[in-house]
Design a protein around this motif. Structure first.
Motif, PDB file in Angstrom:
ATOM      1  N   THR A 257     113.635  31.822  22.878  1.00 39.05           N
ATOM      2  CA  THR A 257     112.314  31.883  23.510  1.00 39.05           C
ATOM      3  C   THR A 257     111.698  33.275  23.368  1.00 39.05           C
ATOM      4  O   THR A 257     110.498  33.441  23.565  1.00 39.05           O
ATOM      5  N   ALA A 258     112.515  34.271  23.016  1.00 38.68           N
ATOM      6  CA  ALA A 258     112.031  35.651  22.928  1.00 38.68           C
ATOM      7  C   ALA A 258     111.991  36.181  21.488  1.00 38.68           C
ATOM      8  O   ALA A 258     111.169  37.031  21.169  1.00 38.68           O
ATOM      9  N   GLU A 259     112.882  35.697  20.638  1.00 39.49           N
ATOM     10  CA  GLU A 259     112.973  36.203  19.264  1.00 39.49           C
ATOM     11  C   GLU A 259     112.140  35.331  18.332  1.00 39.49           C
ATOM     12  O   GLU A 259     112.412  34.130  18.197  1.00 39.49           O
ATOM     13  N   SER A 260     111.147  35.931  17.690  1.00 38.81           N
ATOM     14  CA  SER A 260     110.329  35.132  16.785  1.00 38.81           C
ATOM     15  C   SER A 260     111.172  34.725  15.576  1.00 38.81           C
ATOM     16  O   SER A 260     111.954  35.513  15.059  1.00 38.81           O
ATOM     17  N   GLY A 261     111.054  33.481  15.182  1.00 39.57           N
ATOM     18  CA  GLY A 261     111.801  32.973  14.038  1.00 39.57           C
ATOM     19  C   GLY A 261     113.167  32.397  14.379  1.00 39.57           C
ATOM     20  O   GLY A 261     113.769  31.708  13.564  1.00 39.57           O
ATOM     21  N   ALA A 262     113.671  32.665  15.589  1.00 36.66           N
ATOM     22  CA  ALA A 262     115.008  32.187  15.958  1.00 36.66           C
ATOM     23  C   ALA A 262     115.054  30.662  16.044  1.00 36.66           C
ATOM     24  O   ALA A 262     116.012  30.036  15.600  1.00 36.66           O
ATOM     25  N   GLN A 263     114.008  30.060  16.597  1.00 32.23           N
ATOM     26  CA  GLN A 263     113.943  28.593  16.695  1.00 32.23           C
ATOM     27  C   GLN A 263     114.003  27.982  15.295  1.00 32.23           C
ATOM     28  O   GLN A 263     114.724  27.019  15.056  1.00 32.23           O
TER      29      GLN A 263
END
Length: 73
Positions: A34-40
């Protein structure tokens, strides 16, 4: 051996995974999707829709897997 855990806040299986790793004395890095862009997108690229996703080198799995954690120790 680097252990990465893709997680999100208030995830019961994620917390159980942290506890099991701590009990084995294993170090790990938590990646909050939910905080790291691209992690999803990384999680989905591995083919998972359920958290946590644990990545150890070329190996990865989803959900709370005490058997897999025990094998790492």
């Amino acid at each position: 051996m680097e252990i990465q855990i893709y997680s999100k806040p208030a995830c019961v299986q994620c917390t159980a995974t942290y506890r099991a790793l701590d009990k084995q004395g294993l170090d790990y890095t938590v990646i909050d999707i939910t905080a790291e862009s691209g992690a999803q997108a990384e999680v989905e690229a591995l083919g998972y829709r359920q958290l946590p996703v644990v990545v150890v080198g070329e190996e990865h799995w989803s959900g709370f897997r005490p058997d897999r954690i025990q094998a790492l120790a």
